[in-house]
Design an enzyme around this catalytic site. Structure first.
Site, mmCIF file in Angstrom:
data_model
loop_
_atom_site.group_PDB
_atom_site.id
_atom_site.type_symbol
_atom_site.label_atom_id
_atom_site.label_comp_id
_atom_site.label_asym_id
_atom_site.label_seq_id
_atom_site.Cartn_x
_atom_site.Cartn_y
_atom_site.Cartn_z
ATOM 1 N N HIS A 139 0.823 -1.225 0.000
ATOM 2 C CA HIS A 139 0.000 0.000 0.000
ATOM 3 C C HIS A 139 0.855 1.272 0.000
ATOM 4 C CE1 HIS A 139 -3.672 -2.209 0.476
ATOM 5 N NE2 HIS A 139 -3.365 -2.665 1.670
ATOM 6 N N ASP A 176 -2.997 -10.491 -2.302
ATOM 7 C CA ASP A 176 -3.525 -9.936 -1.048
ATOM 8 C C ASP A 176 -4.959 -9.454 -1.302
ATOM 9 O OD1 ASP A 176 -2.339 -8.531 1.739
ATOM 10 O OD2 ASP A 176 -4.010 -7.447 0.840
ATOM 11 N N HIS A 178 -6.484 -6.929 -0.409
ATOM 12 C CA HIS A 178 -6.615 -5.487 -0.627
ATOM 13 C C HIS A 178 -5.848 -5.079 -1.888
ATOM 14 C CE1 HIS A 178 -6.927 -6.297 3.787
ATOM 15 N NE2 HIS A 178 -8.083 -5.710 3.545
ATOM 16 N N ASP A 265 -4.875 -12.715 3.393
ATOM 17 C CA ASP A 265 -6.132 -12.167 3.905
ATOM 18 C C ASP A 265 -7.324 -12.371 2.971
ATOM 19 O OD1 ASP A 265 -4.897 -10.381 2.221
ATOM 20 O OD2 ASP A 265 -4.779 -8.744 3.667
HETATM 21 ZN ZN LIG Z 1 -4.213 -7.000 2.747
#
Ligand SMILES: [Zn+2]
Length: 370
Positions: A139, A176, A178, A265
């Site tokens: 991120h 992931d 996200h 995740d």
């Molecule tokens: Zn994540």
């Protein structure tokens, strides 16, 4: 097969601050421990140790990345901000990204761990590598931290591979849950890095990050691929995404080195995601990218740990990844796989297939499959 495991106890000492899920701490919101705490990572390492798998890997102790490494990706202003906060009492680097005292050195170590994974694979010291580090990186954008991430570990290691090791074309497969917005931002106009992100639509970051239409800019147009899968996606949706988009895109791009931004995740039970993957899905995806790496780039592949926040189950999602990387069964029953075997069969729903087909079209891979 020789698998390098990049690990340093001090990586577990990074203080990610207090946290309360999607709500800012303060007012009526009671602070809690950050989801990005050492426990999930430690439990993965513990299971590898307890099953004897660590003994069959080449454990490498990393060194810190240098400021030169960091500045290939991040702005001088941002690096100065990290140093200042770390040298004082810590602080907030961006949305959901905190740093404690001394966090700068530990974030350098996490980036350095990813560089060590690259060096292990490119020098032939190992056939593949898993970087079990924190803080995570996908991120972090050039001018700011975000989502538990301080420095963009994979982007920094990718630039190291290109600048110091002469690697030209790099692909990043980010599974992931996200969006890998940081990796995307670092390479958005760069045709030498293919950034593919599979993620839960609308989870994090908010505001349309990781939409299908985000495909790169300028010379980099077409070198960013986003698969924002609907919440609830499981085996069938991820397999369709790989078979119709991820694997054809890798074959077309012909990378010299592949990174996997390995979040766990998207696993069933994760508190920060709403996907349905189990251990055998992570095995299948690992086999798929290992096969692609063997076919396209002499097997050169580096897994870098990202998210994964269910402490009890994360080790059982990671185990099949390590079994495939090392080519060696752990010899234990995967209790989470056994639990998930009782779920109804995964089917590809029309709203999931629509996203896969839209990504396939946006990537210029055709849309002839129905
Ligand atoms: Zn994540």
């Amino acid at each position: 097969m020789t698998t390098a495991l990049i690990w340093h106890e001090k990586l577990m000492w990074f203080d990610a601050g207090t946290f309360a899920g999607p709500m800012p701490v303060g007012g009526w919101v009671q602070p809690g421990e950050s989801s990005e705490n050492p426990e999930t990572k430690r439990r993965i390492k513990n299971l590898l140790d307890a099953t004897g798998m660590t003994a069959h890997m080449k454990v490498i102790t990393p060194a810190r990345a240098s400021d030169t490494d960091i500045l290939r990706v991040h702005s001088p202003d941002y690096l100065a901000k990290v140093k200042t906060m770390s040298g004082a009492y810590g602080g907030q680097l961006g949305v959901s990204a905190f740093i404690g005292p001394g966090g700068y050195e530990l974030a350098l170590l996490s980036a350095g761990a990813t560089i060590a994974g690259v060096d292990a694979v490119l020098t032939g010291a190992a056939d593949n590598a898993y970087v079990l580090s924190r803080p995570p990186g996908h991120h972090a954008e050039p001018s700011g931290g975000m989502g538990f991430c301080v420095f963009a570990n994979i982007a920094i290691a990718a630039r190291h591979a290109q600048v110091d090791r002469g690697v030209e074309r790099i692909a990043v497969v980010d599974w992931d849950v996200h969006h890998g917005n940081g990796t995307q931002a670092c390479f958005y106009d760069d045709p030498s890095v293919l950034a593919i992100s599979l993620h839960e639509n609308g989870n994090f970051p908010r505001g349309g990050s990781g939409a299908v239409e985000q495909t790169g800019a300028g010379a980099g147009r077409g070198a960013t691929i986003n698969l924002p899968l609907p919440p609830g996606s499981g085996t069938a949706a991820y397999r369709a995404a790989f078979e119709r988009v991820v694997l054809p895109a890798l074959s077309r791009f012909r990378p010299d080195l592949i990174f996997v931004a390995c979040g766990l995740d998207a696993g069933n039970n994760d508190p920060l995601g709403r996907m349905m993957l189990g251990p055998e899905d992570f095995r299948w995806m690992t086999r798929a990218v290992l096969d692609a790496a063997r076919r396209l780039c002499g097997g050169r592949i580096v897994f870098a740990h990202e998210g994964g926040y269910s402490a009890p189950t994360a080790p059982f999602l990671a185990l099949p990844i390590f079994e495939e990387l090392t080519g060696r069964p752990s010899g234990i029953e995967n209790i989470m796989a056994a639990r998930m075997a009782g779920l109804p069969p995964s089917v590809l729903f029309p709203h999931q297939e629509a996203v896969v087909e839209a990504a396939r079209t946006a990537a210029g891979l055709g849309s002839d499959r129905h």
